[in-house]
Design a protein around this motif. Structure first.
Motif, PDB file in Angstrom:
ATOM      1  N   GLY A  40     -26.982  12.718  58.502  1.00  0.00           N
ATOM      2  CA  GLY A  40     -25.526  12.606  58.406  1.00  0.00           C
ATOM      3  C   GLY A  40     -24.818  13.392  59.494  1.00  0.00           C
ATOM      4  N   THR A  66      -9.056   8.241  58.542  1.00  0.00           N
ATOM      5  CA  THR A  66      -8.799   8.801  57.215  1.00  0.00           C
ATOM      6  C   THR A  66      -9.252   7.847  56.121  1.00  0.00           C
ATOM      7  OG1 THR A  66      -6.896  10.015  58.102  1.00  0.00           O
ATOM      8  CG2 THR A  66      -7.030   9.746  55.709  1.00  0.00           C
ATOM      9  N   THR A  68     -11.501   5.446  56.267  1.00  0.00           N
ATOM     10  CA  THR A  68     -12.963   5.331  56.249  1.00  0.00           C
ATOM     11  C   THR A  68     -13.610   6.586  55.669  1.00  0.00           C
ATOM     12  OG1 THR A  68     -12.817   3.952  58.241  1.00  0.00           O
ATOM     13  CG2 THR A  68     -14.979   4.823  57.663  1.00  0.00           C
ATOM     14  N   ALA A  69     -13.121   7.763  56.054  1.00  0.00           N
ATOM     15  CA  ALA A  69     -13.710   9.015  55.557  1.00  0.00           C
ATOM     16  C   ALA A  69     -13.488   9.171  54.062  1.00  0.00           C
ATOM     17  CB  ALA A  69     -13.115  10.199  56.314  1.00  0.00           C
ATOM     18  N   VAL A  70     -12.265   8.940  53.589  1.00  0.00           N
ATOM     19  CA  VAL A  70     -11.975   9.080  52.158  1.00  0.00           C
ATOM     20  C   VAL A  70     -12.754   8.053  51.346  1.00  0.00           C
ATOM     21  CG1 VAL A  70     -10.161   8.879  50.421  1.00  0.00           C
ATOM     22  CG2 VAL A  70      -9.712  10.113  52.542  1.00  0.00           C
ATOM     23  N   THR A  72     -15.608   6.695  52.130  1.00  0.00           N
ATOM     24  CA  THR A  72     -17.034   7.049  52.119  1.00  0.00           C
ATOM     25  C   THR A  72     -17.332   8.146  51.113  1.00  0.00           C
ATOM     26  OG1 THR A  72     -17.210   6.445  54.457  1.00  0.00           O
ATOM     27  CG2 THR A  72     -18.940   7.841  53.555  1.00  0.00           C
ATOM     28  N   VAL A  73     -16.457   9.146  51.029  1.00  0.00           N
ATOM     29  CA  VAL A  73     -16.700  10.290  50.153  1.00  0.00           C
ATOM     30  C   VAL A  73     -16.479   9.943  48.679  1.00  0.00           C
ATOM     31  CG1 VAL A  73     -15.945  12.627  49.566  1.00  0.00           C
ATOM     32  CG2 VAL A  73     -16.187  11.957  51.966  1.00  0.00           C
ATOM     33  N   PHE A  74     -15.410   9.225  48.385  1.00  0.00           N
ATOM     34  CA  PHE A  74     -15.008   9.030  46.994  1.00  0.00           C
ATOM     35  C   PHE A  74     -15.365   7.652  46.424  1.00  0.00           C
ATOM     36  CE2 PHE A  74     -12.096  12.305  48.582  1.00  0.00           C
ATOM     37  CZ  PHE A  74     -12.287  13.282  47.623  1.00  0.00           C
ATOM     38  N   ASP A  76     -17.337   3.937  48.161  1.00  0.00           N
ATOM     39  CA  ASP A  76     -18.600   3.334  48.573  1.00  0.00           C
ATOM     40  C   ASP A  76     -18.617   3.214  50.090  1.00  0.00           C
ATOM     41  OD1 ASP A  76     -21.088   1.656  47.708  1.00  0.00           O
ATOM     42  OD2 ASP A  76     -20.051   0.407  49.181  1.00  0.00           O
ATOM     43  N   LEU A  77     -19.785   3.432  50.691  1.00  0.00           N
ATOM     44  CA  LEU A  77     -19.914   3.405  52.148  1.00  0.00           C
ATOM     45  C   LEU A  77     -19.540   2.040  52.714  1.00  0.00           C
ATOM     46  CD1 LEU A  77     -20.809   4.557  54.880  1.00  0.00           C
ATOM     47  CD2 LEU A  77     -23.152   3.914  54.285  1.00  0.00           C
ATOM     48  N   ALA A  80     -15.848   1.362  52.439  1.00  0.00           N
ATOM     49  CA  ALA A  80     -15.108   2.201  53.378  1.00  0.00           C
ATOM     50  C   ALA A  80     -15.188   1.642  54.792  1.00  0.00           C
ATOM     51  CB  ALA A  80     -15.649   3.628  53.346  1.00  0.00           C
TER      52      ALA A  80
END
Length: 219
Positions: A40, A66, A68-70, A72-74, A76-77, A80
């Motif tokens: 990662g 923003t 894409t990052a949010v 991915t974290v919260f 699904d990849l 996102a």
């Protein structure tokens, strides 16, 4: 660090999963977690983060990053990445629309007896809306209007529909319309044939050729 090393690592990982799967099951989970964390970290674009911290990132890039990052974290990849790619594509289309309409903006020529609208370059969906909003106040209400399509290199369905709306408004307000200069070598010329434009025009065919006087005034 090169693309070849990344491909080599991918091949090795596939080989381990396919051939040594039972043995990989004995690997401790902390070791696998460390591998994933290292992978990662390797995916992070550090130059992008430096530009982000310095405030040098454009608004559309910051919004895409923003989302894409949010996501991915919260969430699904895959969702996102799909959302970020969609936003980037939308920003690109909007930017190309402004550039295309600025570069190939229609010319309105007053000849004294008629008003000629010369279209140039590719007339695609990207310029349909700004073209209609720009030409409607200039041409609707004129006694005689001509569409010169000799400079068009490509026609899209949305652009032709915008021209059709403009033609209907010109006729509705008591004006006359002539359409000429269309070439059958132009991509999308059939859209004009199947639209209402030839029926609204007073001349015989949109493929007519007409020469303009040299003293025309461009406005």
């Amino acid at each position: 660090r090169s693309p070849v090393s990344g491909m080599f690592h991918a091949v090795v990982m596939v080989g381990i999963l396919l051939g040594l799967g039972p043995l990989a099951a004995y690997l401790p989970l902390p070791a696998l977690a460390a591998v994933l964390i290292n992978s990662g970290i390797g995916l992070i674009d550090w130059s992008l983060l430096r530009r982000l911290s310095n405030g040098k990132l454009r608004g559309e890039d910051l919004a895409t990053f923003t989302v894409t990052a949010v996501g991915t974290v919260f969430f699904d990849l895959f969702l996102a990445v799909a959302a970020g790619s969609t936003m980037a594509a939308w920003y690109f289309v909007a930017k190309m629309r402004r550039l295309q309409f600025t570069t190939y903006s229609p010319q309105v020529i007053e000849t004294g007896k008629t008003t000629v609208c010369k279209l140039r370059g590719p007339a695609t969906f990207a310029i349909a809306d700004p073209m209609l909003r720009s030409l409607m106040p200039q041409l609707a209400g004129k006694n005689s209007v001509e569409f010169d399509l000799s400079g068009v290199t490509m026609l899209g369905c949305s652009a032709v529909m915008a021209l059709e709306q403009l033609a209907e408004k010109i006729i509705e307000r008591g004006g006359t319309l002539a359409v000429y200069g269309l070439k059958q070598s132009v991509i999308g010329y059939a859209y004009v044939e199947h639209s209402k434009i030839p029926k609204l025009a007073s001349n015989a065919s949109p493929y007519d050729v007409r020469q303009l006087p040299q003293s025309d005034k461009v406005t």
